[in-house]
Scaffold this motif. Structure first.
Motif, PDB file in Angstrom:
ATOM      1  N   CYS A 150      19.007  21.558 -43.611  1.00  0.00           N
ATOM      2  CA  CYS A 150      17.970  22.512 -43.238  1.00  0.00           C
ATOM      3  C   CYS A 150      18.868  23.610 -42.435  1.00  0.00           C
ATOM      4  O   CYS A 150      18.381  23.748 -40.975  1.00  0.00           O
ATOM      5  CB  CYS A 150      16.773  21.966 -42.496  1.00  0.00           C
TER       6      CYS A 150
ATOM      7  N   TYR B 177      19.338  17.137 -40.777  1.00  0.00           N
ATOM      8  CA  TYR B 177      18.859  18.689 -40.686  1.00  0.00           C
ATOM      9  C   TYR B 177      20.033  19.685 -40.708  1.00  0.00           C
ATOM     10  O   TYR B 177      20.130  20.594 -41.237  1.00  0.00           O
ATOM     11  CB  TYR B 177      18.377  18.790 -39.160  1.00  0.00           C
TER      12      TYR B 177
ATOM     13  N   CYS C 295      17.202  26.541 -40.553  1.00  0.00           N
ATOM     14  CA  CYS C 295      15.950  26.023 -39.648  1.00  0.00           C
ATOM     15  C   CYS C 295      16.559  25.320 -38.387  1.00  0.00           C
ATOM     16  O   CYS C 295      16.219  25.553 -37.263  1.00  0.00           O
ATOM     17  CB  CYS C 295      15.080  25.019 -40.284  1.00  0.00           C
ATOM     18  N   THR C 296      17.873  24.785 -38.482  1.00  0.00           N
ATOM     19  CA  THR C 296      18.306  24.047 -37.607  1.00  0.00           C
ATOM     20  C   THR C 296      18.788  24.992 -36.482  1.00  0.00           C
ATOM     21  O   THR C 296      18.768  24.711 -35.240  1.00  0.00           O
ATOM     22  CB  THR C 296      19.631  23.209 -37.847  1.00  0.00           C
TER      23      THR C 296
ATOM     24  N   CYS D 226      10.609  23.500 -38.291  1.00  0.00           N
ATOM     25  CA  CYS D 226      10.376  24.438 -39.116  1.00  0.00           C
ATOM     26  C   CYS D 226       9.169  25.484 -38.521  1.00  0.00           C
ATOM     27  O   CYS D 226       8.115  25.796 -39.168  1.00  0.00           O
ATOM     28  CB  CYS D 226       9.334  23.626 -40.434  1.00  0.00           C
TER      29      CYS D 226
END
Length: 126
Positions: free
Chosen positions: A99, A95, A102-103, A27
């Motif tokens: 996410c 992840y 974000c990954t 993040c």
């Protein structure tokens, strides 16, 4: 009979001092705000460009479908293998599943951070 002399030039040696950890957290979008905004507003384009920079097919991320996106997860695992980052497949799976933008941002930051230019000392420009 003729003699043949073989001369070997010294090869450049790259000293890798990178850590075994990711260079940024999942993040840490504030490290590259424009890139993260691009990923947020046009994620498919961002993922495709990052895939191409990594040396894979431009359209590879477009195959990510299903509960666990296989392309995102495999790219993350591949990047960990290439850069010697210690992490777990379980975390990669989490992840990649929850996410994804974000990954991809984290992988892009890692590629930029580890882009080492080879500099030859005493090299002449011709």
């Amino acid at each position: 009979m003729s003699s043949k002399m073989v001369i070997r030039q010294p090869q450049p040696v790259m000293d890798n001092q990178d850590s075994e950890e990711w260079g940024s957290g999942i993040c840490d979008c504030c490290q590259n705000v424009p890139e993260c905004c691009f990923a947020f507003w046009c994620f498919p384009c961002f993922a495709c460009i990052t895939s191409k920079k990594y040396g894979q097919c431009l359209c590879l991320p477009l195959l990510d479908i299903g509960c666990i996106p296989p392309i995102t997860m495999s790219m993350r695992v591949s990047m960990r293998q290439r850069y010697g980052i210690k992490d777990t497949m379980c975390r990669d799976c989490v992840y990649a599943s929850f996410c994804m933008p974000c990954t991809w941002c984290q992988m892009s930051r890692e590629m930029e951070r580890r882009d080492l230019q080879v500099v030859l000392v005493s090299a002449k420009n011709t």
